[in-house]
Every structure is written in C-alpha cells, then in structure tokens.
Design an enzyme around this catalytic site. Structure first.
Site, short mmCIF file in Angstrom:
data_model
loop_
_atom_site.label_atom_id
_atom_site.label_comp_id
_atom_site.label_asym_id
_atom_site.label_seq_id
_atom_site.Cartn_x
_atom_site.Cartn_y
_atom_site.Cartn_z
N ASN A 91 12.92 -8.20 3.46
CA ASN A 91 12.99 -9.57 2.95
C ASN A 91 14.25 -9.64 2.10
OD1 ASN A 91 10.57 -10.58 4.01
ND2 ASN A 91 9.66 -11.03 2.03
N TYR A 115 0.83 -1.20 0.00
CA TYR A 115 0.00 0.00 0.00
C TYR A 115 0.86 1.25 0.00
CZ TYR A 115 1.28 -0.38 4.94
OH TYR A 115 1.98 -0.51 6.10
N HIS A 134 9.73 -6.04 11.77
CA HIS A 134 9.34 -5.34 10.55
C HIS A 134 7.90 -4.84 10.59
CE1 HIS A 134 6.87 -8.70 9.36
NE2 HIS A 134 6.62 -8.19 8.18
N THR A 190 0.08 -3.07 10.04
CA THR A 190 -0.76 -3.50 8.93
C THR A 190 -1.47 -2.24 8.48
OG1 THR A 190 -2.32 -4.11 10.59
CG2 THR A 190 -1.27 -5.89 9.42
#
Lengths: 506, 483
Positions: free
Chosen positions: A355, A229, A429, A405
């Site tokens: 990641n 997003y 994270h 989130t």
C-alpha cells in the site's frame, strides 16, 4: 452515472489473452486511458458476477464493483499507461484493492490520491528465515506461540513493549529503519533486504499531524487485530531452486516467519487528513473525478506534496513497526530454542510494501519517464538486474512476498521483465473477496434480539447474518488462483510456496 | 538506615498502583520511589524479564521489567497500611512509620459494596482474597445467590458449575453496564447450555496477572487488590451437584432482607415452617420472592476507598464517591494525583470516551498519572495519552469474546443516534452506533475480526452514511475495504 444493462456494459470489455481483459474507454465517463485486469477462468467469473449484480441493482449501493473502480481510476488526470487490476482486485475505498495506476510526473495536471495508497499506508509483508525444520518446531508449537504472544501484544488497546517517547516517534517517522538500527533493534543486513532500504527519504514528520502521531505512539510494536498477523510457516514447495537458494531457503519443511502489518492508526489518520485537505483543494484547482472517494490533488500542489511527505513518514513508521516485531520475534525464538537469532540464521529474506506510492523510472513507449506509481493492494516486482534491488537478488529478480489470508498458504514470487513492461513492475498482493449476493439468506431468527433492543425513536438497521466461509466459497479469490494467474500472465514467477503452522493475531 | 524521603510515592499495590510505579521507574531510574500496599503486590506474568539478560549481551538498552522488587532498584515496597495523609506537609503516616514525598499518586481502589455487612453468609467478591474464600465455600454448596449485574457477576454466573444459581439483578436485562438488552438476549442461551471446558493448551493473548510477595496478612477487610483480567482462569468453581449450568434470573429486583435460618423461620406460621426446605440463609427480594441458599454473593460494585484520605484533607469528591481528577490526573490538592477505581474523571472527555471502573482503565490511568507527575516535576508539557480518546475494552462473557468500543451503548447520546445490527445466533452479535453518519461506538461479540477496522473508523470520524447497513453485510470484506 449512466445506468446500463449488463449486455451493454459487456460491449466495453474485450478479452485480450487467456488471462487478461481490456476495459475500453467509455465504460465510465472521462477515461483517459484503457483499463486492464488479469484473471483466470475462476477469477473472471467472479469479476463478471460482481458486475452483473451491480447492473441488476442488486449491487451494494456505496460499494462499486472492481471493474468500475479500475475504470474510474483510468479517468484521473495525468494517468499514463493503463489502470491495472491485478488478479486479486476487489472493492476498496476510492481505488480498488489490487489496482495499480501510474501518473506522469512531467504532466502538471497529474494527481496523487490517498485512496490509491490505502488507509493502512505501507501495509506490507516481511519474511524471516530460520535454519529450523518443521520437526524442530512442531513439538513446541504451543509454547512458541505463547512466547510470541508474550513478546508481541495483540488486540485493540494493546500497548507496546518496546519503549517509545514522542521524540523517538519523531525520529522514527523521519528515519525509518535507520532509527531501529541506531537503537539496536535491527541488523544492518535487514535494511539491505527491504524496499527503499526501510526508509523513504522524502519523509517529513512535520507533515504528520499531531493526532496521527498520538494514534501511532502507543501502537508501535503491537499487532492490533484484524487481518494483520505473524505466522510461523514452513516451506511446502520449491518451484525455483536457484531463486530459493539465493533467499537462503534450502529445503522443504524449513521454518520461516511471516509478519504482515502496516502503519495502523497513524496511517489511517494521515490518509484521513489528506482526504479532507484534498477535497477542499479539488474545488480550487477544478479537478473532477467520477467518484468522490477518489479525492486527489496535483502532485506539485501543496496538498499533494504534504501528503507524499506525510505518507513517507507513515511508511517509515510501518517499517519501524515490522522491524520491532522482527526484533521481538527473534527474541522469542532465541529464548524458545536456547540459542541466538544469529545462530538460528533468522535473516530477513525481504520486506515488501503493498500500500504505497512511489516515484520510479519506467520506459513508456520506448522513452524513459519519471512516474508516480500508486500501488494499492499491489506489490512491486522488479526484474533481475534492476539497480534498486539488493546484490544477492540481482540474478533472480526481486522476491515478492504474497501472504494469503491468515491460515491459508503464502507464496514467494520473483519479478520479471514482462511485468516491468506491462504493469510497471507490479503484481498482486494476496487474496480478495468479490462482492457477492449469492445465497444470502435473510435469517429472521433474531427477532427476540431486535425486540429487546428496540427503543422509541431509534432507528435500527439490520444486515444479513454472517455466512460461514465454507458456505460461500464462490465469492472468494483465493491466493493460489491469484498467484497462478500472475505466473501465467508472466508478470511474476512462482518461486516458493509456504504453509502456516501457527498464527499470532489479535 | 531506613529511607523516609521519596521523590515519588504511590499508595496501592493493585494494577493502577503497580503500573504507575513501573512507569515512574522507567522514566526516572535515578529517583527514589516508594510503593505502599496493604496487601500483596500485583505483578504481571511475563517472559520479558528473562529476555533482559540475553539482550544485554547484544548491548541493547532494555527498560526495567515488571518484577518490581527484583528489577527496579530505585523502588522501595512497603507492605503496610496507611493510617493518615498530611498532604500539606507531604507526609504519609502508616501503621509502622512516616514518609515524606515530593509527589504522590493514590491508587487505593474501592471497597466492595456488601449488601449485608454483618451476615457471615454474604460474601463480597471483588479481590483475590474474597475469590479464594468463594472457592472454599462453593465446594460444599448446592445453591447460591448472586446479587449484582456487572462484569464480576456476569463472569461468575457462567463460571460456576455443579451448583444452582439464582441471579438477582436490578435491571431488566443482564450485564446492563457492559452490553445492551439485545446482546443480553444473544448471550442468554449460553446459560442453559453446558459450560465449555477451557482448552488449557491454547495460548493466552493477554498479559496474565497474579499476586507476588508475602502471604496475605490480615491487615483489614477490603484491602485486597481488585481482580484483574482472566481472574477465574484456573480456579475450581464447582459445587456439589452434577449439573453444568442451572441458572435462574430474577429481573428488576433488589434485596429487601437477608435472614439467617432461625431469623427467617420465626416469621413463618407452623405449617409453613414444617414445609420449609432448610438452608443456612434466606434472601427476600423486592418482588416478594424468598430464596433459601447456602450463601449469597454480593457483586454489587465498589465504593472508592477514600475514608483514610478524607480524614485530614479536603479532597473534592464526586457524586460516585471518587476523588475528582483533572485531565492530568491531579486532585485538587497540590502534588496529589489519583488513578484507578479511587478517582473520578472530571475533565471534559472526548466524545467517544467515558470512565468505567475496569482493570484496563486502571492500567491506563496509572501509566498516565506517572507521566503526568514526572512532566510536572520537570516543568514539561504533557499531552493526554491517546487511550483516553476512545473507550476500548476486551473481555469474555459466557465464553464469547466481547469487544466494547467508544460509546457502545450510545451513552450520552440521548435519542440522537441510529443503530446498525448484525446477528447470527450462537455465533456473533455486531452492533454499531452511528450519529450523523459517524461511528460513535460498537459492541462486538464473538470472533468478528472487526475490532481494528471499527476502531479506525471511529477515530477517523469518517462519514459512513453512503454505505447504510451494507457496512455490516458479511458479503463485503469491510476490513479489507478500509485497509
């Protein structure tokens, strides 16, 4: 796999501080080092509930509890230090998400594993600041959101606005943000404020398959769907004024833009290709692992090197992607406020990757060693004075961007010396969900749907209906708990809290 | 002096044609491109073009925008009708003139199938002209009949308010071509509820399309451009009565006869005539039932618009009436390409893709055809655009977001597959098609947040057998798991 009772499992677990637990060798077979996970009281309960459920065979079959995954990683060849579970650790493919593991590059048996990086290679967060305040943006929130939607395509199948040919893609894979800079989509200062300066030098486009490139080409500059997003946020709290000032954050209510995205389909294909290649190589090289999903290869092997070069290419792609969206965001804002991105002070505060696999120098038992760090769902958090962080952050430490989130608050942390020692400079994270069977209701309210769908010879397997989030808060590791735990453990420090006011997603 | 020779020509101003021209213009800014359209040209509403002037200040190269006539100096637009094509001579003949082309892409779309061509009470609804006509008529209607079971019919049934609707479909479940019978069951309750009023202030996530150019000249029926996404937004589709939804569905029927008032009355006995409620038109269905209504909407699909082209050229035509094209969007005739509803994909497709006459595919084909034409001119190799690897379509039915991925109804898989299902009444419907442990397709209705993850799982071809139905367990954050 040994099946033990919950009580038996607990023998291998020891609380070592108010916010950390040790996982002793033997918790799973072949552990070469111990595991450790960070958790406050709330998070601790979730970790143990998850373990308890799996013991009582109310587990989720193909999904292992986080603790087991951390331990299985500790059984991988060449691992050094500890297999670390950050406070947001939760189930993932191969490695748990929120698991950091380092491997000794000097050990010929040491491995690299795509599951330790994730499918969405270089999924990460970038934060832009502006000199706008909430009162400037609130009245035009909807138009601004529309403007962003117009510039940044969202949803599956969406096509990018920034033109890109196959040749451009090759160059972008090799050059990362240097490509964006050359094409005029980035400011020179943006690179300074990005991990690896937005380009991993070991990238080799030849090690990225044709299929991966095909998946990546149409997706550049698009936001896709799911948990990626772009958020317009305002500064809600400032915990560390000095650090905030260095980042260009002066006051509460200051408007920022957070971009959360990665390498999407290209990363997925690179990871998939490597997993397939490595599964074959493991037989040849006689590498044994506890979990098939932990497919890996010796770092120095052909497969290992190919993966690292391909992974670097995918990482570069993700940086180009975040840079493209930075460019489009700047345009959208400039247009909205009849100004220029420069006048709006829309600089990149920092860009972090959560990641990724990195080769870094760390001290292990007093000796400097070269390590290959897998950070999956884990962010690098280097302390003050570290040579790899930009000049303006030398006194504060590296900014660490933690996106909650979508829709919940986000944080900026800074790296610490203690983190360097305990977790090789890694921290959490974001948020996460534990596997939870709590209050799952078997709602048979949809028999009419099943009847309509039924067809001879076709097996239909049914999953429980979706619970609304509010009904199951107990499975949720929220970002505030996670960040507070990191702060309490001393592995990173809170600097700023941000709250969203609009979100752009597919 | 009038231009008559063009490097590239495109016939058709709908989404396929316009996308093709956009792409051609971007790839060949120095070549002359001709767009012939019988109707007004579709353009995408976007703010991007206004960004261009700001960008130029920063010396960034921005490709031409989508306002064709304004920003693409190498494109000539002619609003006229093509009467003939002499493909061997590379000539297009129109009402007014003749043009020569190097390569041609035909994007002439399809003509709506009307169940009863001569009855003025039967309205085809396929393009913007017919939608405007519909809007006019519905304002005075108390009951209408909708024939058809595709996307347009589905959307229309939901959008119409204050009017009774009889929906006659030939299948045993609604929206058969888009969703399965289970999803149909899931959606049906929405038809008995009040229609949700659309929140005008929420931003739209998709490009919006409208009509650009001169007011529509009556050149001939069936020459309007097809409806794009969100076609019903902003339209007033309200009838006379004050009820939100009143829909009756007739399953497994086709239309046997359409009769105007007097035509029908004659067939009845005196007693029946007296008892009859008076409507302008009556429809007899194959199950024997007769319905009277104010007018009938025929949303029964299209027939590819090939008549003009076939006059003088031996195109290979598929069973569905479309021009056959290979994996380079080429027809069998040299230098003629086809894209959109007019063509039929005749290559060996990827296992998770198939053709469906949708605006999204029209756009993809238009773009790819342009790239193909240019690469052939330049003698370069071209790889198929990745969008043809997996079917993907996003739409809205009955106020739910609907995402269709891959072989979402197990198309072409005979009985060699299994399904995973998760349903929460009134909230979401998730169906996954698995074959050999690999995900082949999925239907996602509602805000599931699963589309990106599933798209990746389908394309990764990962073996998901070990997860079983836990894959859809809502207690597992599956999109994070595969992140």
């Amino acid at each position: 796999m040994v099946i033990r009772t919950y009580n038996e499992e607990q023998q291998y677990l020891e609380k070592i501080s108010s916010c950390a637990w040790k996982i002793k060798k033997g918790f799973v077979p072949n552990m070469k080092v111990e595991g450790v996970f960070y958790a406050n009281d709330a998070l601790e309960k979730l970790m143990f509930d998850e373990l308890k459920n799996s013991c009582h065979s109310q587990g989720f079959g193909g999904f292992l509890p986080g603790m087991k995954q951390i331990a299985n990683v500790a059984a991988l060849p060449g691992i050094i230090g500890k297999s670390v579970g950050l406070p947001d650790v939760h189930a993932g493919y191969g490695f748990a998400i929120g698991n950091m593991a380092a491997f000794d590059m000097g050990d010929p048996k040491a491995i690299v594993s795509p599951g330790g990086v994730g499918f969405d290679i270089n999924c990460g967060v970038r934060l832009l600041r502006t000199n706008l305040s909430e009162k400037d943006v609130s009245p035009v929130k909807e138009q601004l959101a529309q403007s962003l939607f117009d510039h940044i395509p969202v949803g599956v199948g969406s096509k990018g606005v920034i033109p890109m040919t196959a040749k451009d893609l090759e160059e972008a894979l090799e050059m990362g943000m240097d490509w964006s800079l050359r094409e005029g989509y980035a400011w020179a200062e943006d690179k300074e404020h990005c991990e690896e300066y937005g380009r991993m030098l070991q990238a080799d486009p030849a090690k990225v398959s044709m299929r991966a490139k095909k998946r990546g080409l149409p997706q550049l500059g698009t936001l896709g769907a799911g948990n990626h997003y772009v958020e317009i946020q305002v500064v809600d709290e400032i915990y560390n004024k000095f650090a905030a000032n260095k980042m260009g954050i002066e006051h509460k209510g200051q408007v920022c833009v957070m971009i959360h995205s990665g390498s999407r389909g290209l990363g997925h294909q690179v990871a998939t290709d490597a997993l397939v290649a490595m599964e074959k190589a493991m037989k040849r090289d006689k590498i044994e692992v506890n979990d098939r999903q932990l497919a890996c290869a010796h770092i120095r092997s052909q497969e290992g090197q190919d993966y690292l070069k391909g992974m670097a290419g995918a990482a570069n792609y993700a940086w180009v992607n975040r840079t493209s969206m930075t460019f489009l965001t700047r345009q959208a804002f400039a247009k909205m406020f009849h100004s220029t991105p420069d006048d709006l002070d829309m600089h990149v505060i920092y860009d972090v990757s959560h990641n990724i696999a990195k080769v870094e120098e760390h001290f292990v038992e007093g000796k400097q060693r070269t390590l290959l760090l897998h950070r999956k769902g884990s962010t690098r958090a280097f302390p003050p004075h570290h040579p790899l962080i930009p000049v303006d952050y030398q006194l504060t430490g590296q900014p660490v961007l933690i996106g909650g989130t979508m829709g919940t608050c986000s944080y900026i942390l800074t790296g610490t010396e203690r983190g360097m020692l305990e977790t090789f400079g890694s921290t959490c994270h974001g948020a996460g969900r534990a596997l939870s069977r709590a209050k799952s209701r078997r709602n048979l309210d949809y028999t009419d749907v099943l009847d309509a769908l039924a067809e001879k010879g076709i097996s239909i397997r049914v999953a429980s209906p979706k619970l609304v989030m509010e009904e199951a808060p107990q499975s949720y590791k929220n970002v505030t708990d996670v960040v507070d735990t990191c702060h309490a453990a001393g592995i990173s420090e809170k600097a700023i809290k941000l709250r969203p006011i609009a979100v752009i997603k597919g | 002096m009038m231009e008559h020779e063009f490097k590239y020509a495109v016939i058709g101003g709908g989404i396929a044609g316009v996308t093709c021209v956009e792409q051609l213009s971007a790839l060949c800014p120095d070549d002359k491109i001709l767009l012939i359209t019988a109707s007004s040209v579709v353009k995408a509403i976007t703010n991007i073009s206004k960004v261009t002037s700001i960008l130029e200040d920063f010396c960034v190269v921005e490709k031409p925008s989508v306002y064709i006539s304004e920003n693409c100096p190498n494109v000539t637009v002619k609003q006229t009708r093509v009467t003939n094509l002499q493909a061997q001579k590379h000539k297009i003949i129109t009402d007014e003139d003749e043009y020569e082309y190097g390569k041609l892409c035909v994007c002439m779309g399809g003509t709506p199938n009307i169940i009863s061509k001569n009855c003025s009470y039967v309205l085809g609804i396929r393009d913007t002209e017919s939608v405007q006509e519909f809007q006019k008529r519905i304002a005075n209607a108390q009951r209408i009949m909708i024939i058809g079971n595709g996307g347009i019919a589905t959307e229309l049934v939901y959008e119409v308010e204050d009017c009774e609707v009889i929906w006659a479909i030939k299948d045993k479940s609604i929206s058969k071509s888009f969703i399965d019978a289970g999803a149909a069951e899931f959606l049906l309750p929405q038809l008995s509820q009040d229609k949700q009023s659309s929140t005008g202030s929420a931003p739209t996530k998709r490009r919006k399309y409208t009509i650009d150019g001169n007011k529509f000249r009556d050149i001939g029926h069936g020459t309007g451009t097809a409806l794009g996404p969100d076609w019903s937004e902003g339209l007033l589709l309200k009838g006379l009565d004050k009820i939100s939804h009143n829909v009756k569905i007739e399953y497994n029927v086709e239309v046997e006869a359409v009769m105007e008032k007097d035509e029908y009355r004659i067939t009845l006995t005196d007693a029946e005539q007296d008892a009859l409620s008076v409507w302008p038109v009556y429809v007899k269905l194959t199950n024997g039932t007769v319905y009277g209504c104010d007018f009938v909407v025929s949303a029964t699909g299209v027939t590819p618009n090939t008549e003009t082209l076939l006059k003088n050229n031996k195109f290979e035509v598929a069973e569905d009436g479309g021009l056959k094209v290979n994996d380079k969007m080429q027809t069998n005739i040299l230098d003629v390409y086809a894209a959109g509803d007019i063509c039929s994909a005749f290559w060996n497709p990827s296992p998770t893709w198939f053709q469906m006459r949708l605006w999204s595919q029209a756009r993809q084909m238009g773009s790819y055809a342009a790239k193909s034409m240019v690469s052939h001119t330049r003698n370069q190799d071209i790889l198929m655009d990745f969008c043809f690897e997996m079917f993907a379509h996003v739409t809205r039915f009955f106020n739910y977001k609907v995402v269709l991925l891959g072989r979402y109804n197990a198309q072409g898989l005979s009985t060699n597959y299994e399904l995973l299902l998760r349903v929460t009444k009134g909230k979401e419907y998730v169906k996954v098609v698995l074959k050999g442990g690999q995900m082949q397709g999925a239907i996602l209705i509602g805000e599931t947040d699963l589309e990106e993850t599933f798209e990746n799982l389908i394309l990764n071809k990962m073996d998901l057998s070990q997860y079983g139905e836990d894959l859809l367990d809502p207690n597992i954050d599956i999109e994070d798991y595969f992140d």
